[in-house]
Design an enzyme around this catalytic site. Structure first.
Site, PDB file in Angstrom:
ATOM      1  CG  ASP A 137      -1.923   1.105   1.094  1.00 40.83           C
ATOM      2  OD1 ASP A 137      -3.040   1.036   0.521  1.00 40.83           O
ATOM      3  OD2 ASP A 137      -1.570   1.927   2.047  1.00 40.83           O
TER       4      ASP A 137
ATOM      5  CG  HIS B 217      -5.614  -2.804  -0.664  1.00 38.11           C
ATOM      6  ND1 HIS B 217      -4.843  -2.316  -1.678  1.00 38.11           N
ATOM      7  CD2 HIS B 217      -5.052  -2.310   0.361  1.00 38.11           C
ATOM      8  CE1 HIS B 217      -3.992  -1.355  -1.254  1.00 38.11           C
ATOM      9  NE2 HIS B 217      -4.187  -1.167   0.161  1.00 38.11           N
TER      10      HIS B 217
END
Length: 328
Positions: free
Chosen positions: A107, A305
């Protein structure tokens, strides 16, 4: 290639850096692998990688990025610019008595890792990127790009960039907000296709309005959620959100690196259901130019994610195979 070893227990340390201090957790001995988390997480996001990397013969070190956990939390928002976060990583490597490291990020940590390799190739000899592809600096000012997205709705990055606004939504119920945020971007709990997109905020609304209302994703136990929530209940969210509020500053700071490739040996792992992977598909397609040292690229089917937590075994396999391929 490092020799497999019996993994020792993880240990916590605090080391001095330009931020003041960085808290880290380390396990194992061998070549240093620095693990950098994203938003809204902590060193704990790498809990399932630390023992595996240690057993494979590496010194695995997961940090709390400045603004998170037990690391320093400067009040000045400009303290969260990319140049400073890169220098924190360099300081951690040196504080551990090492000269070089492999850096791996997820991320926002992926962006920090890529820029660490770009700006300090003398320190970071290889770079692993999870979920967020590398895209060189360029184009319009970031705030202008984000403001143009979503039409009548507001993109979440613009929402996060306004000081105090996201804090007012999150901090009255940190645990509940984190549970919804993690679920919104996990493969097994994300909203169905056609449902309102949780990356966007209705005018006058909040991100939470679009979070799923079911249970936790499979990778996240109640005890895990307690760890994450406990950190942010103690620190607040302003430090973590500072990263979003420095993007225009980064764009100015890195003007000299416009279009610059990251040339070290690299890895990219993404989730096929993660918007970070699908929206930035063009960045992945550009890797022959922008990431010419790429040795390993895998987009995991049915993955969202939170890749190293959703698909631990596959990520660990790809990480250790890639690390074993690197010159020592």
């Amino acid at each position: 290639m490092p020799q497999p070893s019996r993994a020792t227990d993880a240990t916590h340390r605090v080391v001095p850096t330009p931020a003041g201090r960085i808290h880290l957790v380390e396990q194992g001995a061998g070549p240093l692998v620095l693990l950098v988390h994203g938003f809204p997480e902590s060193w704990y996001s790498w809990r399932r990688q630390l023992p595996v990397l240690a057993a494979a013969g590496y010194r695995a070190v997961a940090i709390d990025v400045r603004g998170y956990g037990r690391s320093s939390k400067p009040a000045d928002v400009t303290a969260y610019r990319m140049l400073d976060l890169v220098e924190d990583n360099v300081a951690v490597v040196h504080a551990l008595g090492e000269r070089t490291a492999v850096v791996v990020g997820h991320d926002w940590g992926s962006t920090i890792a890529a820029n660490s390799a770009l700006l300090r190739p003398d320190v970071f000899r290889a770079v692993g990127l999870l979920s967020v592809p590398y895209a060189p600096r360029g184009g319009p000012r970031p705030s202008e790009v984000f403001a143009s997205m979503g039409g009548e709705e507001e993109f979440y990055v613009s929402y996060f960039q306004e000081p105090g606004r996201a804090e007012a939504e999150i901090e009255p119920d940190v645990r509940g907000w984190l549970a919804g945020f993690y679920a919104a971007f996990s493969a097994d709990t994300m909203p169905a296709p056609g449902a309102p997109d949780p990356h966007f905020v209705s005018r006058g609304g909040t991100l939470r309005d679009r979070f799923p209302t079911g249970g936790l994703p499979a990778w996240l136990s109640e005890a895990d959620l307690d760890v994450y929530a406990g950190e942010f209940e103690r620190t607040g969210l302003s430090g973590a959100l500072g990263r979003y509020r420095c993007m225009d500053q980064d764009w100015e700071d890195l003007a000299g690196f416009d279009g610059a490739p990251v040339t070290q040996p690299s890895l990219f792992l993404g989730g096929a259901l993660d918007a970070s992977t699908t929206w930035l598909a063009a960045a992945i397609d550009a890797y022959p130019t922008t990431l010419p040292g790429l040795r390993s690229l895998h987009v995991l089917d049915g993955c969202g994610h939170w890749i190293q937590q959703e698909r631990t075994e596959e990520v660990n396999h790809h990480l250790t195979d890639w690390l074993a391929s690197l010159p020592t």
